[in-house]
Design a protein around this motif. Structure first.
Motif, PDB file in Angstrom:
ATOM      1  N   GLN A 181       0.825  -1.212   0.000  1.00 21.62           N
ATOM      2  CA  GLN A 181       0.000   0.000   0.000  1.00 21.62           C
ATOM      3  C   GLN A 181       0.856   1.258   0.000  1.00 21.62           C
ATOM      4  OE1 GLN A 181      -3.427  -0.249  -0.507  1.00 21.62           O
ATOM      5  NE2 GLN A 181      -2.933   1.852  -1.080  1.00 21.62           N
ATOM      6  N   GLU A 182       1.970   1.225   0.742  1.00 22.01           N
ATOM      7  CA  GLU A 182       2.867   2.384   0.767  1.00 22.01           C
ATOM      8  C   GLU A 182       3.451   2.650  -0.616  1.00 22.01           C
ATOM      9  OE1 GLU A 182       5.652   1.406   3.873  1.00 22.01           O
ATOM     10  OE2 GLU A 182       4.249   1.982   5.470  1.00 22.01           O
ATOM     11  N   LEU A 183       3.870   1.592  -1.322  1.00 26.88           N
ATOM     12  CA  LEU A 183       4.415   1.769  -2.668  1.00 26.88           C
ATOM     13  C   LEU A 183       3.340   2.238  -3.647  1.00 26.88           C
ATOM     14  CD1 LEU A 183       6.848  -1.280  -3.010  1.00 26.88           C
ATOM     15  CD2 LEU A 183       7.443   1.125  -2.660  1.00 26.88           C
ATOM     16  N   ILE A 184       2.131   1.683  -3.534  1.00 25.28           N
ATOM     17  CA  ILE A 184       1.026   2.122  -4.393  1.00 25.28           C
ATOM     18  C   ILE A 184       0.775   3.615  -4.190  1.00 25.28           C
ATOM     19  CG2 ILE A 184      -1.503   1.970  -4.688  1.00 25.28           C
ATOM     20  CD1 ILE A 184      -0.065  -0.275  -6.133  1.00 25.28           C
ATOM     21  N   ASN A 185       0.763   4.056  -2.940  1.00 22.66           N
ATOM     22  CA  ASN A 185       0.541   5.478  -2.647  1.00 22.66           C
ATOM     23  C   ASN A 185       1.649   6.354  -3.234  1.00 22.66           C
ATOM     24  OD1 ASN A 185      -1.754   4.738  -1.233  1.00 22.66           O
ATOM     25  ND2 ASN A 185      -0.786   4.896   0.774  1.00 22.66           N
ATOM     26  N   LEU A 186       2.892   5.876  -3.174  1.00 21.98           N
ATOM     27  CA  LEU A 186       4.026   6.651  -3.681  1.00 21.98           C
ATOM     28  C   LEU A 186       4.084   6.702  -5.205  1.00 21.98           C
ATOM     29  CD1 LEU A 186       6.926   5.487  -1.324  1.00 21.98           C
ATOM     30  CD2 LEU A 186       6.073   7.832  -1.585  1.00 21.98           C
ATOM     31  N   TYR A 187       3.676   5.623  -5.862  1.00 20.88           N
ATOM     32  CA  TYR A 187       3.901   5.517  -7.305  1.00 20.88           C
ATOM     33  C   TYR A 187       2.643   5.658  -8.160  1.00 20.88           C
ATOM     34  CZ  TYR A 187       8.728   4.572  -6.371  1.00 20.88           C
ATOM     35  OH  TYR A 187      10.034   4.710  -5.965  1.00 20.88           O
ATOM     36  N   SER A 188       1.509   5.982  -7.550  1.00 23.25           N
ATOM     37  CA  SER A 188       0.286   6.225  -8.323  1.00 23.25           C
ATOM     38  C   SER A 188       0.281   7.680  -8.792  1.00 23.25           C
ATOM     39  CB  SER A 188      -0.956   5.941  -7.476  1.00 23.25           C
ATOM     40  OG  SER A 188      -1.047   4.579  -7.188  1.00 23.25           O
ATOM     41  N   ASP A 189       1.000   7.931  -9.874  1.00 24.99           N
ATOM     42  CA  ASP A 189       1.088   9.293 -10.400  1.00 24.99           C
ATOM     43  C   ASP A 189       1.031   9.260 -11.925  1.00 24.99           C
ATOM     44  OD1 ASP A 189       3.586   8.422 -11.269  1.00 24.99           O
ATOM     45  OD2 ASP A 189       4.707   9.500  -9.717  1.00 24.99           O
ATOM     46  N   LYS A 190       1.403  10.360 -12.556  1.00 23.50           N
ATOM     47  CA  LYS A 190       1.313  10.447 -14.019  1.00 23.50           C
ATOM     48  C   LYS A 190       2.251   9.475 -14.732  1.00 23.50           C
ATOM     49  CE  LYS A 190       4.431  14.501 -14.420  1.00 23.50           C
ATOM     50  NZ  LYS A 190       5.595  13.787 -14.060  1.00 23.50           N
ATOM     51  N   ASN A 191       3.235   8.935 -14.031  1.00 22.76           N
ATOM     52  CA  ASN A 191       4.161   7.972 -14.629  1.00 22.76           C
ATOM     53  C   ASN A 191       3.663   6.535 -14.509  1.00 22.76           C
ATOM     54  OD1 ASN A 191       6.367   9.899 -15.188  1.00 22.76           O
ATOM     55  ND2 ASN A 191       6.402  10.103 -12.964  1.00 22.76           N
ATOM     56  N   ALA A 192       2.464   6.342 -13.978  1.00 26.35           N
ATOM     57  CA  ALA A 192       1.982   4.999 -13.665  1.00 26.35           C
ATOM     58  C   ALA A 192       0.866   4.567 -14.609  1.00 26.35           C
ATOM     59  CB  ALA A 192       1.487   4.945 -12.224  1.00 26.35           C
ATOM     60  N   THR A 193       0.836   3.248 -14.838  1.00 23.53           N
ATOM     61  CA  THR A 193      -0.233   2.615 -15.605  1.00 23.53           C
ATOM     62  C   THR A 193      -0.826   1.522 -14.742  1.00 23.53           C
ATOM     63  OG1 THR A 193       1.012   2.990 -17.651  1.00 23.53           O
ATOM     64  CG2 THR A 193      -0.786   1.391 -17.747  1.00 23.53           C
ATOM     65  N   HIS A 194      -2.145   1.503 -14.648  1.00 21.44           N
ATOM     66  CA  HIS A 194      -2.841   0.487 -13.861  1.00 21.44           C
ATOM     67  C   HIS A 194      -3.403  -0.561 -14.819  1.00 21.44           C
ATOM     68  CE1 HIS A 194      -6.397  -1.077 -11.547  1.00 21.44           C
ATOM     69  NE2 HIS A 194      -5.385  -1.327 -10.737  1.00 21.44           N
ATOM     70  N   ILE A 195      -3.138  -1.840 -14.529  1.00 20.97           N
ATOM     71  CA  ILE A 195      -3.546  -2.950 -15.396  1.00 20.97           C
ATOM     72  C   ILE A 195      -4.187  -4.032 -14.537  1.00 20.97           C
ATOM     73  CG2 ILE A 195      -2.720  -4.726 -16.999  1.00 20.97           C
ATOM     74  CD1 ILE A 195      -0.173  -2.849 -17.320  1.00 20.97           C
ATOM     75  N   VAL A 196      -5.285  -4.580 -15.018  1.00 20.46           N
ATOM     76  CA  VAL A 196      -5.876  -5.761 -14.387  1.00 20.46           C
ATOM     77  C   VAL A 196      -5.786  -6.878 -15.413  1.00 20.46           C
ATOM     78  CG1 VAL A 196      -7.947  -6.783 -13.395  1.00 20.46           C
ATOM     79  CG2 VAL A 196      -7.423  -4.381 -12.965  1.00 20.46           C
ATOM     80  N   GLN A 197      -5.229  -8.015 -15.010  1.00 19.33           N
ATOM     81  CA  GLN A 197      -5.009  -9.107 -15.967  1.00 19.33           C
ATOM     82  C   GLN A 197      -5.206 -10.455 -15.295  1.00 19.33           C
ATOM     83  OE1 GLN A 197      -1.021  -7.863 -16.889  1.00 19.33           O
ATOM     84  NE2 GLN A 197      -0.112  -9.251 -15.412  1.00 19.33           N
ATOM     85  N   THR A 198      -5.511 -11.451 -16.122  1.00 19.55           N
ATOM     86  CA  THR A 198      -5.595 -12.831 -15.658  1.00 19.55           C
ATOM     87  C   THR A 198      -4.591 -13.646 -16.449  1.00 19.55           C
ATOM     88  OG1 THR A 198      -7.928 -12.604 -15.104  1.00 19.55           O
ATOM     89  CG2 THR A 198      -7.099 -14.845 -15.369  1.00 19.55           C
TER      90      THR A 198
END
Length: 195
Positions: A19-36
């Protein structure tokens, strides 16, 4: 078809570290992907014995059929990937039909794998954040769910083992994350499937 060298470093995370890393790196440089990911092997585990991995990654099109082949570098694998349409993905998942002109099929045959015996052995879903904040090192923060179990993992993909390893160790220290070995996702999936 894509064929590339994948160099990556991995470390398991606690839920808090994740959660700490998600909070730090959820910015304009990030891409969120959901995959199986769907994983495959033969009944005799021929791929596992050769330290190879075969999976379909279901995500936004194109889907990917990827064969991972080991190299002499413990942090590097050659990835052979066929890009799949929705129909090709369904044909492989339901009937084990390789796409036309499949490079993955060719490499399996070259390695003596009897492709008519390949079967699905399991699956997992991953909620992934990819950050380009530290290029050429790609930071990947994963929350994976398999058979009722959730785990958290940090991956870093890079283009050089030596500089990548130094960066990764420093990254862990900077974020006060202890080094924790991470088995491949397929191994963790099989472990939880059999529990």
């Amino acid at each position: 078809m894509a064929k590339e060298l994948e160099i990556e470093f991995k470390n398991m995370l606690t839920a808090t570290e994740y959660q700490e890393l998600i909070n730090l790196y959820s910015d304009k440089n990030a891409t969120h992907i959901v995959q199986t990911n769907y994983y495959f092997d033969t009944p005799n585990q021929d791929l596992k014995q050769k330290k190879m991995g075969l999976r379909i990654r279901e995500k936004s099109l194109p889907h990917e059929l990827t064969l991972k082949v080991p190299t002499t570098d413990q942090h590097a694998l050659v990835e052979v990937t066929d890009h799949l349409t929705e129909q090709e993905k369904n044909d492989f998942l339901n009937k084990m039909i390789f796409p036309t002109n499949s490079h993955v099929r060719e490499v399996l045959l070259e390695n003596g794998i009897q492709i008519d015996t390949i079967e699905r052995i399991g699956e997992l879903s991953t909620d992934r954040l990819e950050s380009t904040q530290h290029l050429p090192h790609l930071i990947v923060i994963d929350k994976s769910t398999f058979y009722g179990h959730i785990d958290y993992e940090l991956e870093m993909e890079t283009n050089d083992s030596r500089t990548g390893e130094v960066f990764f160790k420093n990254f862990l220290k900077e974020h006060h994350i202890p080094e924790r070995p991470a088995d491949k996702k397929i191994a963790r999936m099989l472990f939880y499937k059999e529990k």
